[in-house]
Design a protein around this motif. Structure first.
Motif, PDB file in Angstrom:
ATOM      1  N   ALA A  44      61.713  28.423  37.678  1.00  0.00           N
ATOM      2  CA  ALA A  44      61.482  27.982  36.296  1.00  0.00           C
ATOM      3  C   ALA A  44      61.928  26.533  36.106  1.00  0.00           C
ATOM      4  N   ALA A  45      63.070  26.174  36.687  1.00  0.00           N
ATOM      5  CA  ALA A  45      63.564  24.794  36.576  1.00  0.00           C
ATOM      6  C   ALA A  45      62.646  23.825  37.311  1.00  0.00           C
ATOM      7  N   LEU A  46      62.152  24.222  38.478  1.00  0.00           N
ATOM      8  CA  LEU A  46      61.217  23.372  39.223  1.00  0.00           C
ATOM      9  C   LEU A  46      59.923  23.161  38.436  1.00  0.00           C
ATOM     10  N   ARG A  47      59.425  24.211  37.809  1.00  0.00           N
ATOM     11  CA  ARG A  47      58.171  24.137  37.051  1.00  0.00           C
ATOM     12  C   ARG A  47      58.340  23.309  35.767  1.00  0.00           C
ATOM     13  N   ALA A  48      59.551  23.285  35.214  1.00  0.00           N
ATOM     14  CA  ALA A  48      59.810  22.540  33.978  1.00  0.00           C
ATOM     15  C   ALA A  48      59.949  21.037  34.221  1.00  0.00           C
ATOM     16  N   ASN A  49      60.125  20.637  35.471  1.00  0.00           N
ATOM     17  CA  ASN A  49      60.316  19.235  35.816  1.00  0.00           C
ATOM     18  C   ASN A  49      58.977  18.650  36.268  1.00  0.00           C
ATOM     19  N   GLY A  95      70.372  27.078  44.441  1.00  0.00           N
ATOM     20  CA  GLY A  95      69.225  26.708  43.627  1.00  0.00           C
ATOM     21  C   GLY A  95      69.370  25.317  43.033  1.00  0.00           C
ATOM     22  N   LEU A  96      70.553  25.000  42.542  1.00  0.00           N
ATOM     23  CA  LEU A  96      70.783  23.683  41.936  1.00  0.00           C
ATOM     24  C   LEU A  96      70.614  22.563  42.959  1.00  0.00           C
ATOM     25  N   GLU A  97      71.177  22.767  44.155  1.00  0.00           N
ATOM     26  CA  GLU A  97      71.010  21.784  45.225  1.00  0.00           C
ATOM     27  C   GLU A  97      69.531  21.648  45.590  1.00  0.00           C
ATOM     28  N   GLY A  98      68.826  22.765  45.607  1.00  0.00           N
ATOM     29  CA  GLY A  98      67.401  22.747  45.926  1.00  0.00           C
ATOM     30  C   GLY A  98      66.579  21.980  44.906  1.00  0.00           C
TER      31      GLY A  98
END
Length: 121
Positions: A65-70, A34-37
């Motif tokens: 959630a991390a993608l949406r927060a960026n 996920g982090l690499e993605g």
């Protein structure tokens, strides 16, 4: 169409790449975590992301959630890949705001057309 595939299983990434790139003519970038993605999504700016639900470390919903927060990645359509095909689970995943949910195992010969159909492309 450029697709980012995030899945921790090498075989799944290889089969999906075959279906998306060779059969579907899509450009494919992949990530094993996920982090690499998240990092690749920022760098590559794909048109869509195929995201495995169950991964060690950062799982699919946490990655979403991390993608949406960026702000850079917030509007990229995400499709979940899951081995859990029960309707309640699929609905729970859709409720997270993804464009769609595809189940594993998938047919590599139809994967690209499924992605295009969900995205309306």
């Amino acid at each position: 169409m450029k697709v980012l595939l995030i899945d921790d299983e090498d075989d799944i990434r290889r089969i999906a790449r075959l279906g998306l790139a060779r059969v579907g003519g899509m450009e494919v970038v992949d990530a094993a975590t996920g982090l690499e993605g998240i990092h690749k999504a920022e760098q590559e700016r794909p048109d869509a992301i195929l995201l495995d639900v169950m991964m060690p470390g950062l799982d699919g919903p946490s990655t979403l959630a991390a993608l949406r927060a960026n702000p850079v990645t917030a509007r990229i359509p995400v499709l979940f890949l899951t081995a859990k095909a029960m309707s309640a689970e699929v609905q729970r995943l859709k409720d997270l705001g993804v464009a769609g949910v595809l189940t594993k195992p998938f047919d590599p010969m139809t994967l690209a057309s499924q992605v295009r159909a969900i995205l309306g492309a």
